[in-house]
Design an enzyme around this catalytic site. Structure first.
Site, PDB file in Angstrom:
ATOM      1  N   GLY A  87       0.801  -1.270   0.077  1.00 54.57           N
ATOM      2  CA  GLY A  87       0.169   0.086   0.147  1.00 54.57           C
ATOM      3  C   GLY A  87       0.962   1.142   0.114  1.00 54.57           C
ATOM      4  N   ARG A 141      -3.794  -2.015  -5.808  1.00 59.16           N
ATOM      5  CA  ARG A 141      -4.661  -1.040  -6.124  1.00 59.16           C
ATOM      6  C   ARG A 141      -4.423  -0.009  -7.246  1.00 59.16           C
ATOM      7  NH1 ARG A 141      -3.962   0.179   0.045  1.00 59.16           N
ATOM      8  NH2 ARG A 141      -5.019  -1.532   0.927  1.00 59.16           N
ATOM      9  N   ILE A 148       9.183  -0.587  -0.307  1.00 58.41           N
ATOM     10  CA  ILE A 148       9.891  -0.108  -1.651  1.00 58.41           C
ATOM     11  C   ILE A 148      10.930   1.200  -1.340  1.00 58.41           C
ATOM     12  CG2 ILE A 148       9.445   0.600  -3.805  1.00 58.41           C
ATOM     13  CD1 ILE A 148       6.845  -0.711  -3.750  1.00 58.41           C
ATOM     14  N   GLU A 150       6.321   1.934  13.100  1.00 57.65           N
ATOM     15  CA  GLU A 150       4.543   2.401  13.431  1.00 57.65           C
ATOM     16  C   GLU A 150       4.686   1.603  14.930  1.00 57.65           C
ATOM     17  OE1 GLU A 150       1.967   1.894   9.898  1.00 57.65           O
ATOM     18  OE2 GLU A 150       3.695   0.719   9.437  1.00 57.65           O
TER      19      GLU A 150
END
Ligand code: AMP
Length: 394
Positions: A210, A239, A331, A382
Site C-alpha cells: 500500500g 490497487r 519499496i 509504526e
C-alpha cells in the site's frame, strides 16, 4: 520497566511487538498469519531466537491464546499481569478520533461502528481488543488510528467537490491512512536534520504494497494521497490509485459485472502494479522481470514512479515549498533504484540524490550536500510509535 504490546490485527493476521518501556527495547516480536485457514503460522522472535508453529488457528481468540501461551512457555513473561500496556493499531477512526485514545467500551463500539470505512480491518481490530481486555484486565489499552494524523487536513484538501451535504450528512471526505508511519518518519526526519518539525515542510512517501504520500507542514498533515478509503492516490501493488470513476459503469457493462462490489474488488485486488505488469504485485519480482526485458514490467515501474513524482509536485504546490522528502516502507526503504528514478525525474525542483549515500537500507540523509531539498531514507517504525502513545496517554 513496563511491558507494552503494539498489536496490529488484520482480518487474517495478528502482528505483535512487545516492548520494555520507556526504554523502547524490543523483548519479542512476531505474527500469526493465515488465521481461519489451514496451516496457520505463528512466529515468535526473541533474544536472537526464532520459534515457529504451524497448526490450524481457527480464529483471533485462539491466535491470542497461542501468543500468550508461548510468551509464558519461553519465559518472555512469567505472568501475564506483567503486561501493563497494549496499543492497538486501528485502521479507520473516521471523524471521531482525532488522536490516539484510551480504550473503553464506548470506544470499542465506535470502532465497530466505523466498520463501513474499513470492513476488513475495524471489525477484526475491535474483536482483538475485546479478547485482550478479557485476558489482560489490568492493562492500560490505547487505540492508535491510521487516520488520526490526518485530522489536521484543512477542508480545502479533505473535501471532494461533491454536493456539500454528502459531507455533512454522510461524512464523505478524505481520511487518508498510514498516519502512524507518516507521523513517525516526519518527526524523525526533523531530528536527523537537527531542526524543529514545526519549522519544516516535509513530503513523506510511504511506498509499500500500500502506498501513500503526505504533505506535512509544520509537523501537521495538510494533504495526503489516500482518500475516503485506501484505494485512492498513487499506483499500488494491487490497487489502482486515482482513476476517472466514469470508467466503472463502462467496464461493468463490458465485463458484464452484476455488482459494484465486483468492480471495486478489481480496483483493489487486480489493478496497480500487478494489473499493469501482469507479473506480480511484489516490486522485487517486477524489478527482476523488467531487468530481463519484460516491457510491461518496466511500464509498471515507470508508472509507479510517475505517480509518486506527480504527488510530490502537487504537494510542493500545496505547501508552496518543500524542505525535505522522506522515503519509507518496503519499496521506499529498500529500493535505491526507485528513490533515484523518482528524484532524478524531478530534479528541476532542486533535490539531488547522492548516488553513493543512496546505496543504503538504513536511516540516512541521501541527498548531496548542496541539494536544495534534503532527501532522507527512514525505515518506518509504526510499532514504536504505538508503544509511545500508550506511554503518552497513561
Ligand atoms: P510493505 O508493504 O511496506 O511491507 O512493502 C512491501 C513491498 O516492498 C513489496 O512490493 C516488496 O516487493 C517491496 N520491497 C521489499 N524489499 C524490496 C527491495 N529490496 N527492492 C524493491 N522492493 C522491495
Amino acid at each position: 520497566m513496563s511491558k507494552t504490546f503494539a498489536i496490529n490485527a488484520g482480518s487474517s493476521s495478528l502482528k505483535f511487538q512487545l516492548y520494555a518501556m520507556p526504554e523502547e527495547e524490543i523483548l519479542a516480536k512476531g505474527a500469526v498469519e493465515r488465521i481461519g485457514l489451514n496451516d496457520s503460522i505463528f512466529t515468535l522472535k526473541f533474544n536472537g531466537e526464532k520459534f515457529e508453529l504451524v497448526e490450524d488457528i481457527p480464529n483471533h481468540k485462539r491466535a491470542v491464546e497461542i501468543l500468550f501461551e508461548q510468551l509464558e512457555a519461553n519465559h518472555i513473561v512469567n505472568d501475564l499481569s506483567e503486561i501493563t500496556g497494549v496499543g492497538h493499531r486501528v485502521a479507520a477512526g473516521g471523524e471521531i478520533f482525532k488522536d490516539s485514545t484510551v480504550i473503553n467500551e464506548e470506544v470499542i463500539e465506535q470502532i465497530e461502528a466505523l466498520g463501513d470505512f474499513a470492513p476488513l480491518h475495524n471489525p477484526a481490530e475491535a474483536e482483538v481488543i475485546r479478547i485482550m481486555k478479557e485476558k489482560l484486565p489490568q492493562a492500560h489499552m490505547v487505540a492508535v488510528f491510521d487516520t488520526s494524523f490526518h485530522k489536521t487536513l484543512p477542508p480545502v484538501n479533505f473535501l471532494y467537490s461533491l454536493p456539500y451535504e454528502y459531507y455533512t450528512d454522510f461524512s464523505v471526505r478524505k481520511y487518508g491512512a498510514h498516519g502512524t508511519s507518516h507521523r513517525y518518519v516526519s518527526r524523525r526526519a526533523a531530528e536527523m536534520l537537527g531542526k524543529n518539525v514545526e519549522d519544516l515542510k516535509i513530503i513523506t512517501c510511504h511506498l509499500g504494497n500500500g502506498a501513500s504520500i503526505t504533505a506535512v507542514d509544520g509537523g501537521k498533515s495538510v494533504d495526503t494521497s489516500m482518500g475516503f478509503t485506501p484505494l485512492a492516490g498513487v499506483q499500488m501493488g494491487t490497487r489502482s490509485g486515482d482513476i476517472d470513476v466514469s470508467i466503472l459503469p463502462f467496464l461493468m457493462d463490458k465485463l458484464n459485472l452484476k455488482s459494484i462490489d465486483e468492480m471495486i474488488n478489481i480496483l483493489n485486488k487486480k489493478s496497480g502494479t500487478l494489473g499493469i505488469s501482469g507479473v506480480s504485485s511484489d516490486m522485487r519480482n517486477v524489478e527482476e522481470a523488467a531487468a530481463e526485458g519484460n516491457e510491461r514490467a518496466q511500464l509498471a515501474l515507470d508508472m509507479f514512479n510517475n505517480r509518486v513524482q506527480k504527488y510530490i509536485g502537487e504537494y510542493i504546490a500545496v505547501m508552496n515549498g518543500v524542505d525535505a522528502i522522506v522515503f519509507t516502507a518496503g519499496i521506499g526503504e529498500n529500493s535505491p533504484e526507485t528513490r533515484a528514478a523518482i528524484m532524478d525525474g524531478i530534479s528541476w525542483f532542486g533535490g539531488t540524490i547522492d548516488s553513493e549515500k543512496n546505496q543504503t537500507r538504513d536511516e540516512a540523509i541521501i541527498s548531496t550536500d548542496d541539494s536544495k531539498i534534503a532527501i532522507l531514507n527512514i525505515p518506518t517504525d509504526e510499532e514504536v510509535e504505538i508503544a509511545r502513545d500508550v506511554e503518552r496517554l497513561k
